[in-house]
Every structure is written in C-alpha cells, then in structure tokens.
Design a protein around this motif. Sequence first.
Motif, PDB file in Angstrom:
ATOM      1  N   HIS A 181      17.686  -4.351  -0.237  1.00  0.00           N
ATOM      2  CA  HIS A 181      17.395  -4.993   1.047  1.00  0.00           C
ATOM      3  C   HIS A 181      17.445  -4.013   2.217  1.00  0.00           C
ATOM      4  N   HIS A 182      18.416  -3.094   2.225  1.00  0.00           N
ATOM      5  CA  HIS A 182      18.543  -2.169   3.359  1.00  0.00           C
ATOM      6  C   HIS A 182      17.372  -1.191   3.446  1.00  0.00           C
TER       7      HIS A 182
ATOM      8  N   LYS B  18      14.192  -2.243   2.902  1.00  0.00           N
ATOM      9  CA  LYS B  18      13.004  -3.030   3.198  1.00  0.00           C
ATOM     10  C   LYS B  18      12.723  -3.144   4.690  1.00  0.00           C
TER      11      LYS B  18
END
Length: 81
Positions: A71-72, A74
């Motif tokens: 996620h970090h 994206k």
Amino acid sequence: NNNNNNVEFRLGEIEHLPLGDNTVDCVISNCVINLSPDKPQVFRDIYRVLKPGGRIAISDVVIRPNEVIPHHLKTSQALAC
C-alpha cells in the motif's frame, strides 16, 4: 531554440530502437519497458545500441503475477514516472 547539442529524441519502438550498434552513451526508459510484451527483446536491443561502458536509467514498475504492491508504494509520489 534548443541549445542541447548532445541530446536526440527519436520516435521508434522500444523493442527495435532506431539506432545503430554501439552508438549511445545512455538509454533512459520512463515507464515504457513495463508496457512491452517482449521484455527480453527490449534489453537485447538496449545492449545492442549502448557503447561499451554505456548505462541504462530505468524508471518502471513491474510486478510478477500474483504479487501485490504494498500500500505505501501505491501513492502517486512513490509511483511517479
């Protein structure tokens, strides 16, 4: 007016660069290699056109099937091309 005499931009396909063998100092790819269905051919052609001691600058994002981008990574800042 372009005062950059040591830079050329050419239109072509990444798998078949419109350049002669051993003619360039640096190949820059900004989010293009990941779009090619034949990545091995891309690298063969890059190495073909590079002069001895030449370099490659790559800014692509590639993942393998079934991998997930954390996620970090994206964020638009992390994936900026």
